[in-house]
Design a protein around this motif. Structure first.
Motif, PDB file in Angstrom:
ATOM      1  N   PRO A   9       0.878  -1.102  -0.057  1.00 29.17           N
ATOM      2  CA  PRO A   9       0.038   0.112  -0.061  1.00 29.17           C
ATOM      3  C   PRO A   9       0.923   1.431  -0.077  1.00 29.17           C
ATOM      4  CG  PRO A   9      -0.197  -1.123   2.058  1.00 29.17           C
ATOM      5  CD  PRO A   9       0.520  -2.002   1.151  1.00 29.17           C
ATOM      6  N   PHE A  35     -14.325  -3.504  -4.106  1.00 30.12           N
ATOM      7  CA  PHE A  35     -14.696  -3.596  -2.667  1.00 30.12           C
ATOM      8  C   PHE A  35     -15.270  -2.313  -2.292  1.00 30.12           C
ATOM      9  CE2 PHE A  35     -12.092  -7.569  -2.179  1.00 30.12           C
ATOM     10  CZ  PHE A  35     -13.282  -8.436  -2.020  1.00 30.12           C
ATOM     11  N   ARG A  36     -14.564  -1.201  -2.484  1.00 33.75           N
ATOM     12  CA  ARG A  36     -14.951  -0.065  -2.072  1.00 33.75           C
ATOM     13  C   ARG A  36     -16.314   0.527  -3.066  1.00 33.75           C
ATOM     14  NH1 ARG A  36      -9.454   0.891  -1.476  1.00 33.75           N
ATOM     15  NH2 ARG A  36      -9.128   1.064  -3.679  1.00 33.75           N
ATOM     16  N   TYR A  52     -13.612  -6.374   7.082  1.00 36.98           N
ATOM     17  CA  TYR A  52     -12.142  -6.616   7.207  1.00 36.98           C
ATOM     18  C   TYR A  52     -11.222  -5.215   6.585  1.00 36.98           C
ATOM     19  CZ  TYR A  52     -13.687 -11.188   7.332  1.00 36.98           C
ATOM     20  OH  TYR A  52     -14.316 -12.449   7.873  1.00 36.98           O
ATOM     21  N   LEU A  58      -7.067  -8.951   5.156  1.00 36.53           N
ATOM     22  CA  LEU A  58      -7.729  -9.318   3.667  1.00 36.53           C
ATOM     23  C   LEU A  58      -9.119  -9.822   3.844  1.00 36.53           C
ATOM     24  CD1 LEU A  58      -4.606 -11.127   2.305  1.00 36.53           C
ATOM     25  CD2 LEU A  58      -5.254  -8.862   2.011  1.00 36.53           C
ATOM     26  N   GLN A  92      -4.707 -17.310  -3.464  1.00 42.06           N
ATOM     27  CA  GLN A  92      -5.552 -16.604  -4.898  1.00 42.06           C
ATOM     28  C   GLN A  92      -4.754 -16.464  -6.031  1.00 42.06           C
ATOM     29  OE1 GLN A  92      -6.182 -12.397  -3.562  1.00 42.06           O
ATOM     30  NE2 GLN A  92      -7.212 -12.920  -1.834  1.00 42.06           N
ATOM     31  N   ASP A 131      -8.893   4.143   5.393  1.00 42.22           N
ATOM     32  CA  ASP A 131      -8.143   3.001   5.982  1.00 42.22           C
ATOM     33  C   ASP A 131      -6.582   3.266   6.019  1.00 42.22           C
ATOM     34  OD1 ASP A 131      -7.978   2.906   3.164  1.00 42.22           O
ATOM     35  OD2 ASP A 131      -8.127   0.685   2.963  1.00 42.22           O
TER      36      ASP A 131
HETATM   37  P1  ADP Z   1      -4.007  -1.081  -0.765  1.00 41.32           P
HETATM   38  O1  ADP Z   1      -3.023  -1.739  -1.513  1.00 41.32           O
HETATM   39  O2  ADP Z   1      -3.811   0.310  -0.723  1.00 41.32           O
HETATM   40  O3  ADP Z   1      -3.961  -1.607   0.515  1.00 41.32           O
HETATM   41  P2  ADP Z   1      -6.614  -1.846  -1.871  1.00 41.32           P
HETATM   42  O4  ADP Z   1      -7.172  -0.924  -2.706  1.00 41.32           O
HETATM   43  O5  ADP Z   1      -5.812  -2.835  -2.890  1.00 41.32           O
HETATM   44  O6  ADP Z   1      -5.396  -1.256  -1.051  1.00 41.32           O
HETATM   45  O7  ADP Z   1      -7.432  -2.695  -1.012  1.00 41.32           O
HETATM   46  C1  ADP Z   1      -8.060  -2.180  -0.045  1.00 41.32           C
HETATM   47  C2  ADP Z   1      -8.524  -3.124   0.936  1.00 41.32           C
HETATM   48  O8  ADP Z   1      -9.530  -4.010   0.101  1.00 41.32           O
HETATM   49  C3  ADP Z   1      -7.414  -4.045   1.428  1.00 41.32           C
HETATM   50  O9  ADP Z   1      -6.810  -3.653   2.730  1.00 41.32           O
HETATM   51  C4  ADP Z   1      -8.191  -5.411   1.785  1.00 41.32           C
HETATM   52  O10 ADP Z   1      -8.852  -5.371   2.908  1.00 41.32           O
HETATM   53  C5  ADP Z   1      -9.436  -5.557   0.805  1.00 41.32           C
HETATM   54  N1  ADP Z   1      -8.787  -6.203  -0.564  1.00 41.32           N
HETATM   55  C6  ADP Z   1      -8.560  -5.655  -1.663  1.00 41.32           C
HETATM   56  N2  ADP Z   1      -7.976  -6.766  -2.602  1.00 41.32           N
HETATM   57  C7  ADP Z   1      -8.052  -7.827  -1.808  1.00 41.32           C
HETATM   58  C8  ADP Z   1      -7.749  -9.151  -2.249  1.00 41.32           C
HETATM   59  N3  ADP Z   1      -7.205  -9.585  -3.371  1.00 41.32           N
HETATM   60  N4  ADP Z   1      -7.710 -10.102  -1.257  1.00 41.32           N
HETATM   61  C9  ADP Z   1      -8.373  -9.749   0.207  1.00 41.32           C
HETATM   62  N5  ADP Z   1      -8.524  -8.488   0.328  1.00 41.32           N
HETATM   63  C10 ADP Z   1      -8.462  -7.563  -0.520  1.00 41.32           C
END
Ligand code: ADP
Length: 191
Positions: A9, A35-36, A52, A58, A92, A131
């Protein structure tokens, strides 16, 4: 081209992904964005994911994989795709390999964007996403180090890993990324 983009991140994956999909004219599959969106729409899946995300953990693999597999059915994925923030762990990654094998379209490249922890913490401090609070940031960095970093070995073993230095201006970093892509294209065409 089918590309997986890996980085902690704050590494700048979001910015570089936007440029990359524009450069290659391929769809952008960001599980974080998905997810957002689900969270904003308050769908049942979005509400579960939020529990989560808000802790920097995750989201469970089954939820992630169902969502990604659904997205992969759409016809725009046929000629290439950029996976951003997915896969996040070896389970995954194995599931993705299987899904791509079924489509007869294996992965071409895994790009790692490298930025050291000190710089990451500096960058994440200034973003203001929900977050990005300090406790949640360290949980996200921990999950990166513990669960996502093993992917680098996984993809190195498959001969698809390219590591990119993520320090410097956005243009400098993008120039490194596009050079890695062109190199891979040349290798593939056997020139
Ligand atoms: P960053 O890389 O800045 O942490 P992301 O935008 O990729 O943020 O993801 C934000 C949140 O969404 C993660 O902290 C996690 O909770 C969830 N998330 C995203 N992609 C996945 C994934 N492939 N598996 C599990 N959780 C995920």
């Amino acid at each position: 081209m089918r590309i997986v983009f890996i980085g902690p991140p704050g590494a700048g994956k979001g910015t570089q992904s936007a440029r990359l999909v524009n450069y290659l004219k391929i769809p952008h599959l960001s599980t974080g964005d998905m997810f957002r969106e689900a969270r904003a729409q308050q769908s049942p899946m979005g509400r579960i994911a939020e529990q989560y995300m808000s802790e920097g953990k995750l989201v469970p693999d089954k939820i992630v994989l169902d969502m990604v597999n659904e997205r992969l059915k759409r016809p725009d994925c046929a000629h290439g795709i950029l996976f951003d923030g997915f896969p996040r762990n070896v389970f995954q990654a194995e599931a993705l390999d299987q899904a791509l094998a079924q489509l007869g379209a294996p992965l071409d490249l895994a790009l790692e964007l490298q930025v050291d922890d000190k710089e990451l913490l500096r960058r994440l401090g200034g973003r203001g996403r929900t977050d990005d609070r300090p406790g949640v940031v360290s949980a996200r960095l921990n999950s990166y180090w513990q669960q996502t970093r093993p992917l680098l070995e996984y993809y190195r073993g498959r001969g698809v890993l390219e590591s990119i230095d993520g320090l410097g201006s956005m243009d400098e970093v993008f120039a490194r990324i596009s050079a890695a892509i062109e190199k891979r294209r040349t290798e593939r065409s056997g020139v």
